[in-house]
Design a protein around this motif. Structure first.
Motif, PDB file in Angstrom:
ATOM      1  N   HIS A 224       0.487   6.922  -6.786  1.00 41.33           N
ATOM      2  CA  HIS A 224      -0.633   7.868  -6.955  1.00 41.33           C
ATOM      3  C   HIS A 224      -0.157   9.306  -6.798  1.00 41.33           C
ATOM      4  CE1 HIS A 224      -3.315   4.591  -7.033  1.00 41.33           C
ATOM      5  NE2 HIS A 224      -3.245   4.308  -5.770  1.00 41.33           N
ATOM      6  N   ARG A 225       0.675   9.498  -5.818  1.00 42.63           N
ATOM      7  CA  ARG A 225       1.094  10.867  -5.472  1.00 42.63           C
ATOM      8  C   ARG A 225       2.064  11.437  -6.498  1.00 42.63           C
ATOM      9  NH1 ARG A 225       3.729  10.014  -0.621  1.00 42.63           N
ATOM     10  NH2 ARG A 225       1.753   9.187   0.069  1.00 42.63           N
TER      11      ARG A 225
ATOM     12  N   ARG B 297       2.019   1.811  -3.505  1.00 44.26           N
ATOM     13  CA  ARG B 297       0.931   2.213  -4.408  1.00 44.26           C
ATOM     14  C   ARG B 297       0.543   3.670  -4.159  1.00 44.26           C
ATOM     15  NH1 ARG B 297      -1.521  -2.578  -2.523  1.00 44.26           N
ATOM     16  NH2 ARG B 297      -3.495  -1.564  -2.089  1.00 44.26           N
ATOM     17  N   ASP B 298       0.557   4.069  -2.877  1.00 42.78           N
ATOM     18  CA  ASP B 298       0.236   5.474  -2.556  1.00 42.78           C
ATOM     19  C   ASP B 298       1.268   6.424  -3.178  1.00 42.78           C
ATOM     20  OD1 ASP B 298      -2.002   4.774  -1.142  1.00 42.78           O
ATOM     21  OD2 ASP B 298      -1.060   4.964   0.848  1.00 42.78           O
TER      22      ASP B 298
ATOM     23  N   ARG C 163       0.811  -1.229   0.000  1.00 34.42           N
ATOM     24  CA  ARG C 163       0.000   0.000   0.000  1.00 34.42           C
ATOM     25  C   ARG C 163       0.844   1.279   0.000  1.00 34.42           C
ATOM     26  NH1 ARG C 163      -3.780   2.465  -2.010  1.00 34.42           N
ATOM     27  NH2 ARG C 163      -5.258   0.776  -1.591  1.00 34.42           N
TER      28      ARG C 163
ATOM     29  N   GLY D  94       1.758  11.072 -11.691  1.00 34.43           N
ATOM     30  CA  GLY D  94       1.113  12.050 -12.579  1.00 34.43           C
ATOM     31  C   GLY D  94       1.972  13.300 -12.749  1.00 34.43           C
TER      32      GLY D  94
ATOM     33  N   GLU E 128      -5.993  -0.167 -10.034  1.00 33.95           N
ATOM     34  CA  GLU E 128      -5.655   1.070  -9.324  1.00 33.95           C
ATOM     35  C   GLU E 128      -4.367   1.690  -9.896  1.00 33.95           C
ATOM     36  OE1 GLU E 128      -5.460   0.091  -5.098  1.00 33.95           O
ATOM     37  OE2 GLU E 128      -3.810   1.507  -4.929  1.00 33.95           O
ATOM     38  N   LEU E 129      -3.348   0.864 -10.132  1.00 32.81           N
ATOM     39  CA  LEU E 129      -2.062   1.381 -10.601  1.00 32.81           C
ATOM     40  C   LEU E 129      -2.118   1.762 -12.078  1.00 32.81           C
ATOM     41  CD1 LEU E 129       0.216  -1.132  -8.709  1.00 32.81           C
ATOM     42  CD2 LEU E 129       0.211   1.350  -8.379  1.00 32.81           C
TER      43      LEU E 129
ATOM     44  N   SER F  12      -3.299   5.088 -12.574  1.00 31.36           N
ATOM     45  CA  SER F  12      -2.337   6.136 -12.191  1.00 31.36           C
ATOM     46  C   SER F  12      -1.369   6.477 -13.311  1.00 31.36           C
ATOM     47  CB  SER F  12      -1.516   5.692 -10.977  1.00 31.36           C
ATOM     48  OG  SER F  12      -2.334   5.515  -9.872  1.00 31.36           O
TER      49      SER F  12
END
Ligand SMILES: [Fe+2]
Ligand SMILES: [Fe+2]
Length: 266
Positions: A26-27, A22-23, A19, A30, A61-62, A65
């Motif tokens: 996300h952060r 993965r966070d 996790r 992009g 989820e990934l 992103s």
């Protein structure tokens, strides 16, 4: 239409761990894509779900992103739903030399800026249970028509031994655009472009909690090493660092022009 003078930019993200990893994707992914004008993102997802393999939900989820292709490693093969994930998504790879049954899942081809790009994934044999020889596998795959037709060819070589990774560079020098090492979760300081135009780094590192034992909770791991009694591994808590390699490639020749390592953390 892109001018030949504008190199294609490939960002390769090191093993995404649990996790926290993965966070971090996300952060940071992009903004990195925009800041660096990245054309394509490859990420190693072998530790994306609780440190062991990648579930379908983690994949979705990934991918949302901004990851275009997922490579894997020894841990990709630890989940019972791995084969279904590989068969459902051609952008999810595992080491194709892991077993003869998995050969087709060790490569994919995609179109980036109207150029065909092949991504291959193999794993080493030292300390890992690869069923087949990675050098033989990669050379044989480079010769199939779909991959031979690609000007740009990149390899995630997932291996423990630095010598195996160096040997892969010398075997394929000038025949592929990039060989990016994964698996140890520790980035190495040897990123370079060979004289024949292959970008290489022994290990990209990981996208996980740095204050850990390669992504895992230190207390559990210390207990295991100190006593010899296995404690169930647990993903380390904390904020993760994204580690990656940025490779610039001349898409008219397939030769790499530049490689740099980067990290992002809060
Ligand atoms: Fe890993
Ligand atoms: Fe691994």
């Amino acid at each position: 239409m892109y001018l030949a003078a504008t190199p294609m930019k490939l960002l390769f993200v090191g093993d995404i761990f649990g996790r926290p990893g993965r966070d971090a994707v996300h952060r940071f992914l992009g903004p990195l894509r925009r800041e660096l004008n990245v054309d394509m993102v490859i990420a190693n997802g072998e530790n994306a779900t609780h440190g062991t393999g990648m579930s379908d939900s983690a994949y979705r989820e990934l991918a949302a992103s901004g990851i275009d292709v997922f490579t894997g490693g020894n841990h990709s093969l630890s989940r019972p739903d791995t084969l279904a994930l590989l068969e459902a998504h051609k952008d999810v790879l595992c080491p194709g030399n892991a077993s003869s049954m998995l050969e087709r899942h060790g490569w994919t081809v995609l179109s980036v800026r109207e150029t065909s790009v092949a991504v291959l994934n193999a794993m080493g044999q030292y300390c890992l249970t690869a069923g087949n020889n990675p050098f033989e596998y990669v050379e044989r795959m480079l010769d199939i028509p779909e991959i031979r037709a690609c000007k740009i060819r990149c390899i995630d070589f997932h291996a423990e031994a630095t010598a195996e990774k160096a040997a892969m560079l010398h075997l394929l020098d000038g025949r592929v655009s990039a060989i990016l090492g994964t698996h140890t979760h520790v980035p190495t300081a040897d990123a370079r472009i060979s004289d024949r135009g292959t970008a290489f780094v022994t290990d990209v590192g990981m996208t996980g909690v740095v204050d850990s034992i390669i992504g895992l909770d230190p207390s559990r791991m210390v207990q295991r090493y100190r006593t010899g009694i296995a404690a169930p591994p647990k993903v380390a808590d904390g904020t993760a660092t994204l580690m990656a390699a940025l490779v610039e490639i001349d898409e008219t020749t397939g030769q790499a022009l530049h490689i740099s390592m980067l990290q992002r953390s809060t």
